[in-house]
Write an enzyme that holds these catalytic residues in place. Structure first.
Site, PDB file in Angstrom:
ATOM      1  N   TRP A   9       0.829  -1.169   0.115  1.00 10.47           N
ATOM      2  CA  TRP A   9      -0.109   0.165  -0.061  1.00 10.47           C
ATOM      3  C   TRP A   9       0.888   1.212   0.051  1.00 10.47           C
ATOM      4  CZ3 TRP A   9      -4.224  -1.748   4.239  1.00 10.47           C
ATOM      5  CH2 TRP A   9      -5.190  -2.703   3.518  1.00 10.47           C
ATOM      6  N   LYS A  10       2.020   1.172   0.206  1.00  3.93           N
ATOM      7  CA  LYS A  10       3.062   2.495   0.155  1.00  3.93           C
ATOM      8  C   LYS A  10       2.536   3.175   1.136  1.00  3.93           C
ATOM      9  CE  LYS A  10       4.250   1.038  -4.363  1.00  3.93           C
ATOM     10  NZ  LYS A  10       5.032   1.430  -5.762  1.00  3.93           N
ATOM     11  N   HIS A  96      12.748  -2.416  -1.044  1.00  3.52           N
ATOM     12  CA  HIS A  96      11.905  -1.872  -2.235  1.00  3.52           C
ATOM     13  C   HIS A  96      12.726  -0.933  -2.575  1.00  3.52           C
ATOM     14  CE1 HIS A  96       9.042  -0.111  -4.305  1.00  3.52           C
ATOM     15  NE2 HIS A  96       8.202  -1.020  -3.997  1.00  3.52           N
ATOM     16  N   GLU A 166      11.293  -6.565  -9.199  1.00  3.53           N
ATOM     17  CA  GLU A 166      10.421  -5.383  -9.707  1.00  3.53           C
ATOM     18  C   GLU A 166      11.467  -4.824 -10.312  1.00  3.53           C
ATOM     19  OE1 GLU A 166       6.893  -4.726  -6.654  1.00  3.53           O
ATOM     20  OE2 GLU A 166       8.638  -3.780  -5.826  1.00  3.53           O
ATOM     21  N   SER A 208       3.682  -2.553 -12.159  1.00  6.07           N
ATOM     22  CA  SER A 208       2.472  -2.309 -12.857  1.00  6.07           C
ATOM     23  C   SER A 208       1.711  -3.529 -13.196  1.00  6.07           C
ATOM     24  CB  SER A 208       2.987  -1.556 -14.238  1.00  6.07           C
ATOM     25  OG  SER A 208       3.456  -0.435 -13.838  1.00  6.07           O
ATOM     26  N   GLY A 229       1.341  -2.648  -6.418  1.00  3.29           N
ATOM     27  CA  GLY A 229       1.211  -1.398  -5.472  1.00  3.29           C
ATOM     28  C   GLY A 229      -0.049  -0.761  -5.744  1.00  3.29           C
ATOM     29  N   GLY A 230      -0.462   0.220  -7.010  1.00  4.00           N
ATOM     30  CA  GLY A 230      -1.249   0.831  -7.476  1.00  4.00           C
ATOM     31  C   GLY A 230      -2.630  -0.035  -7.421  1.00  4.00           C
TER      32      GLY A 230
HETATM   33  P1  PGA Z   1       3.091  -0.736  -8.891  1.00  5.16           P
HETATM   34  O1  PGA Z   1       3.949  -0.913  -7.572  1.00  5.16           O
HETATM   35  O2  PGA Z   1       2.151  -2.057  -8.936  1.00  5.16           O
HETATM   36  O3  PGA Z   1       2.307   0.428  -8.405  1.00  5.16           O
HETATM   37  O4  PGA Z   1       4.031  -0.583 -10.151  1.00  5.16           O
HETATM   38  C1  PGA Z   1       4.621  -2.079  -7.288  1.00  5.16           C
HETATM   39  C2  PGA Z   1       5.469  -1.992  -6.147  1.00  5.16           C
HETATM   40  O5  PGA Z   1       6.104  -1.145  -6.017  1.00  5.16           O
HETATM   41  O6  PGA Z   1       5.630  -2.985  -5.248  1.00  5.16           O
END
Ligand code: PGA
Length: 246
Positions: A9-10, A96, A166, A208, A229-230
Site C-alpha cells: 500500500w506504500k 524496495h 521488480e 504495474s 502497488g497501485g
Molecule cells: P506498482 O508498484 O504495482 O504500482 O507498479 C509495485 C511495487 O512498487 O511494489
C-alpha cells in the site's frame, strides 16, 4: 502450489481506509479462496495495528514496508522489527526500490535487515530489480545477481524467504515488463538461488501488475505470485488480480 498476492500500500490509506479495505475484501471472498492463494498486505506503519486486528482470524500475512537497522535503540524516526513482530506481524518487505532510491538503502543495509527479519522469524520479501539504464546496457542479470548475493550472504540454505523481482522502470509507470523479460529474469533468479543451494524460496513479479496483464504473467514458470502497488489500493482491482488464477 499456492500463488502469492501481496499488496504494497506504500504511503497510502488511513487506519479507517485500511479497515474498510479488509472488511470489504473479506465479504467478497469465499471459503475456498485461501486454498489456492496466500495473501500478504504491507500497510504503512500507522495503519499496521488496525490491519492486523482486522485480519486476525484470517490467514492473511501482514507486515511493515521497511524496518530500522536494529531492533531497538537510538534511532529516532525508525521502526522496529521487534515491535512489528510483537504487534503480530509475520512478514516484512525489505529493500524496495523506492527505499533504495529515495532513502539511499544499500545492499549492505538490506543484508542487515534480512538477518534481523530472519532472527525474529518474520518471512522476508526481498525486493530486487534493475533500473532502465541498467536494462538498456544489458546489466539486468548482473545487477539482480549482485543484489541477491549481497542480501543473502551468510544465510543458511534451508531459510525460507521470498524474492520480489521488480524492474524499477516498471514500478508505478504503467510500463509492465513483457512476458519474455519476466520469463528470462525469473529463470535467472531461480537458477541463481538454486545454484546457491536455496530451496525454500518463492519469486514474485512486481511492477504495474493489473488485472489485464496478470493472467498472462501468472502462467510463466517461476512466477509464484505478484507484489502489487497501485492496483492493490482498491479491493476490486486487487481481487481481479487474485482471480487471475482459478
Ligand atoms: P506498482 O508498484 O504495482 O504500482 O507498479 C509495485 C511495487 O512498487 O511494489
Amino acid at each position: 502450489m499456492k500463488k502469492i498476492f501481496a499488496a504494497n500500500w506504500k504511503m497510502n490509506k488511513t487506519p479507517d481506509e485500511s479497515k474498510a479495505f479488509v472488511e470489504n475484501f473479506k465479504v467478497k471472498i469465499d471459503q475456498d479462496f485461501f486454498k489456492t492463494r496466500d495473501i500478504f498486505i504491507f500497510p504503512q506503519n500507522f495503519s499496521l495495528a488496525v490491519t492486523l486486528s482486522q485480519c486476525a482470524q484470517t490467514p492473511i500475512r501482514i507486515g511493515p514496508q521497511n524496518i530500522g537497522p536494529e531492533n531497538s535503540g537510538a534511532f529516532t524516526g525508525e521502526n522496529s522489527l521487534a515491535v512489528a513482530k510483537a504487534m503480530g506481524s509475520t512478514t516484512v518487505l525489505i529493500g524496495h526500490s523506492e527505499r533504495r532510491i529515495l532513502n539511499g538503502e544499500t545492499n549492505e543495509m538490506i543484508a542487515k535487515k534480512m538477518k534481523l527479519a530472519l532472527q525474529q522469524s518474520l518471512l522476508p520479501v526481498l525486493c530486487i530489480g534493475e533500473s532502465l539504464k541498467e536494462r538498456e546496457s544489458r546489466e539486468s542479470n548482473r545487477v539482480c545477481s549482485e543484489q541477491l548475493e549481497q542480501a543473502l550472504a551468510g544465510i543458511n540454505a534451508e531459510t525460507e524467504f521470498i524474492v520480489a523481482y521488480e524492474p524499477v522502470w516498471a514500478i508505478g509507470t504503467g510500463r509492465v515488463a513483457t512476458a519474455d523479460q519476466v520469463r528470462q529474469m525469473h529463470e535467472h533468479i531461480f537458477s541463481t538461488l538454486s545454484g546457491r543451494g536455496f530451496k525454500n524460496f518463492k519469486i514474485l513479479y512486481g511492477g504495474s501488475v493489473k488485472s489485464d496483464n496478470a493472467k498472462e504473467l501468472i502462467q510463466i514458470p517461476h512466477v509464484d505470485g505478484f507484489l502489487i502497488g497501485g492496483a492493490a489500493l482498491e479491493v476490486s482491482s486487487f481481487l481481479d488480480i487474485c482471480n487471475s488464477i482459478k
